[in-house]
Design an enzyme around this catalytic site. Structure first.
Site: not given
Ligand code: ZN
Length: 285
Positions: A74, A160, A261
């Site tokens: 993350d 991501e 996170d």
């Protein structure tokens, strides 16, 4: 005999057989499995034997032994500037250090006081540039270290996908004439947007370092849709903005608690593994 492309020959790795146009099937001893994509094939006589050489592209240059481990990461937003992993590791961002930051501020102020075109001004400009290069080097070294550690430790890294919107130029912040150093609100909440884009540039670099090191090492990197990764409970799947309070995650559905996170990194990994399954199913079909 040389086959400059993929036509005229076929290698059956599993049964160690080679088909050559005009020759037929021959048995061969494969010294090692082919990596990457086969491009050309050369057959040469060596005494009583024949040697077959297959050139491949996209071969990992320095493949690392498999670790059997996978990870989701993350990429934090805001000042914390943090990388969190699904193994609950929290990596703080690059720290150019306060002393360096203060020197940059001081030299910038000095510069403002120098007369344009003066020799002293030119010197100050050079000093400032040197300090900025040092800052940039610290950030780059950080990205090299973090990417190296991840690629060494994991066979698969899921992250991501950076939003495409951030690649587009944002409106420039308009300085507020009544508040020096302040900014007037504009369409993109200028200051936040500016900080955010600097931030994203750092993440883009980290991801590109991960990508090329991973390719070199024969590791897998998968980008996933970042939607809901920070709001979804990893334990039960419940999605709600209220699940998250700053760095703490407490699921309003099931009560699961985690570092926010790290919870997000778990979601990223899960999405990455799902993508990998899809891909494998796609390539098998
Ligand atoms: Zn839950």
């Amino acid at each position: 005999m040389e086959y400059p492309d993929r036509s005229g020959w076929a290698l059956d790795e599993e049964h160690q057989r080679l088909y050559l146009l005009g020759v037929g099937h021959v048995k061969l001893r494969l010294h090692r499995p082919l990596g990457g994509e086969a491009k050309t094939c050369t057959v040469k006589r060596e005494g009583r034997r024949w040697r077959v050489t297959v050139f491949c592209t996209g071969v990992p240059a320095q493949p690392l032994p498999s670790t059997g481990r996978v990870v989701g990461i993350d990429l934090g937003v805001g000042e914390s500037n943090l990388v969190a992993t699904s193994d609950a590791e929290l990596v703080s961002g690059p720290r150019p250090g306060r002393a360096l930051g203060e020197r940059v501020t001081r030299v910038s102020r000095e510069l403002a006081g120098r007369r344009k075109g003066s020799a002293r001004r030119r010197k100050t400009v050079q000093r400032l540039a040197a300090l900025r290069r040092k800052e940039a080097r610290i950030r780059r070294d950080w990205a090299h270290q973090v990417s190296r550690r991840l690629v060494d430790a994991y066979d698969l890294i899921a992250h991501e996908a950076l939003p495409v919107a951030n690649m587009v130029r944002r409106p420039k912040p308009r300085p507020d004439p009544d508040a020096p150093g302040g900014f007037l609100p504009n369409r993109a909440r200028a200051k936040a947007g500016l900080n955010r884009s600097i931030h994203d540039a750092g993440w883009a670099r980290l991801l590109s370092f991960i990508a090329y090191k991973a390719e070199d090492a024969g590791r897998q990197v998968i980008a996933v849709d970042p939607a809901h990764t920070s709001q979804r409970c990893f334990a039960c799947g419940h999605v709600e903005a209220g699940n998250r309070h700053a760095s703490a995650f407490r699921c309003l559905g099931c009560g699961h608690e985690a570092h926010a996170d790290v919870n997000a990194a778990h979601n990223v990994l899960r999405a990455g593994l799902a993508r990998r399954l899809e891909r494998e199913a796609g390539s098998a079909a």
